[in-house]
Design an enzyme around this catalytic site. Sequence first.
Site, PDB file in Angstrom:
ATOM      1  N   HIS A 101      38.731   3.938 -12.619  1.00  0.00           N
ATOM      2  CA  HIS A 101      38.731   4.272 -11.187  1.00  0.00           C
ATOM      3  C   HIS A 101      39.324   3.139 -10.356  1.00  0.00           C
ATOM      4  O   HIS A 101      38.881   2.866  -9.231  1.00  0.00           O
ATOM      5  CB  HIS A 101      37.310   4.585 -10.710  1.00  0.00           C
ATOM      6  N   ARG A 126      30.212  -1.372  -3.528  1.00  0.00           N
ATOM      7  CA  ARG A 126      31.482  -1.795  -2.946  1.00  0.00           C
ATOM      8  C   ARG A 126      31.230  -2.677  -1.731  1.00  0.00           C
ATOM      9  O   ARG A 126      31.099  -2.197  -0.595  1.00  0.00           O
ATOM     10  CB  ARG A 126      32.322  -0.567  -2.569  1.00  0.00           C
ATOM     11  N   VAL A 155      43.614  10.196  -4.200  1.00  0.00           N
ATOM     12  CA  VAL A 155      43.045   9.108  -3.405  1.00  0.00           C
ATOM     13  C   VAL A 155      42.260   9.729  -2.260  1.00  0.00           C
ATOM     14  O   VAL A 155      42.823  10.444  -1.433  1.00  0.00           O
ATOM     15  CB  VAL A 155      44.134   8.170  -2.850  1.00  0.00           C
ATOM     16  N   TYR A 186      35.273  16.933  -8.208  1.00  0.00           N
ATOM     17  CA  TYR A 186      33.991  16.261  -8.325  1.00  0.00           C
ATOM     18  C   TYR A 186      32.936  17.350  -8.505  1.00  0.00           C
ATOM     19  O   TYR A 186      32.847  18.263  -7.682  1.00  0.00           O
ATOM     20  CB  TYR A 186      33.675  15.445  -7.068  1.00  0.00           C
ATOM     21  N   GLY A 244      45.707   0.155 -12.320  1.00  0.00           N
ATOM     22  CA  GLY A 244      46.453  -1.079 -12.469  1.00  0.00           C
ATOM     23  C   GLY A 244      47.956  -0.939 -12.450  1.00  0.00           C
ATOM     24  O   GLY A 244      48.663  -1.948 -12.465  1.00  0.00           O
ATOM     25  N   THR A 267      36.642  14.437 -12.540  1.00  0.00           N
ATOM     26  CA  THR A 267      36.394  12.999 -12.495  1.00  0.00           C
ATOM     27  C   THR A 267      34.942  12.727 -12.855  1.00  0.00           C
ATOM     28  O   THR A 267      34.024  13.207 -12.191  1.00  0.00           O
ATOM     29  CB  THR A 267      36.732  12.440 -11.104  1.00  0.00           C
TER      30      THR A 267
END
Length: 421
Positions: A317, A187, A100, A152, A350, A178
């Site tokens: 993601h 966003r 995160v 990344y 989720g 990722t």
Amino acid sequence: MPDAGLARQSTVYRAGTLGRRPAVPTDFAELERRAKRASSAEAWAYVAGGAGEGRTMRHNREAFDRWAIVPRMATGAAGRDLSIELLGTRLPSPLLLAPVGAGALMGRDSDLAIAAGAAATGTPYIFSNQGCNPMEESAAAMGDTPRWFQLYWSKDERLVDSLIARAERIGAGALVVTLDTTVLGWRPQDLNLGSLPFAKGLGIAQYTSDPVFREIVAERAGLPRERPKVTLGAIRALLAMSRNHPGSFWDNLRSPIPRASVETFLDIYSNPSLTWEQLAGLKQRTNLPIVLKGILTSDDARRALEIGVDAIVVSNHGGRQVDNAIASLDALAEIRAALGPAPTLLFDSGIRSGADVFTALAVGADAVLLGRPHLYGFVLAGAHGVAEVISNVIAELDLTMALTGARTIAEITRDLVRERR
């Protein structure tokens, strides 16, 4: 961890007889409510927000609601074994903590606290490439507990190699590349606040602690650049950059390096031109097991296996990148059906409870990644809060196994769930 569920229940109930209630709620809805109250508007927008209208986040939860667990009676499933073998390492449960980024929005030294909470439960933690503490410090906080590193893929190949080399030196058990964030998704929660943590130097500690990145910044720092207009917002941004950059605040305030570091990061942190050919070459650049995160189709999963990756994380993601995308659980079911039992598939996006972990394993995952909930535990009670969230999820998984007749993780099979139509 035999009888983890009963042990956890006993701990909570015994404390309750003495008038003590859990500092961290045992259900996700209350956990989320309390975490929101404890967070700033900017922190909550970044951590809890999703892409666009939030439809992918809703799809992720709706997909879990479509699967029903089928309990079995009189199975004698006492003394469950939750341990698994994953990429050559024996783990106490099929749970890992997802990376995160910019966790310090929720509190200082977020990565160190999460690492300590993970270590307290023996749970592997995937260090974020966008972390707020250098990976070396997080590794020290974990002791012998397994840790992985998220990568990344930067536009600068020298930096890619440097990050990989550091991951190897800290004893990372895998490199998690990722793929779904080569550019930031749309966003609105962040955009409406004009808030990007990286623009204030938050979440770039893996970079400012990297010798190659510092060389790149030094090369750029001497270049002429447009000076920003002096406004109250610009002054606040400069103060934040100086505060979040390594070293003395006052030295940083007088130096061009903090601002140059932020600008350099924003320019090169991720590579939109990344190709399968580049990914195939990663085997020649590291001996670490390679995991690709962000796969949502069986075609991409096959391509990943063809280039020799060791595992795949089926993930959208957490609904943060593409609005109205396929639910990760739906993608998992399709990929497992298409590829069969052999490939190692991890699942992300989720997961909120032990019952969710059980469902994902039954649908086809070998292990799962827990994201937002552990960060909510952190904002409420630091490292202890992280450990509490993990313990609660594992306890519910264990009790669900007991009530469905599964003695081991391998016994959590497709016949223990049914899809509602």
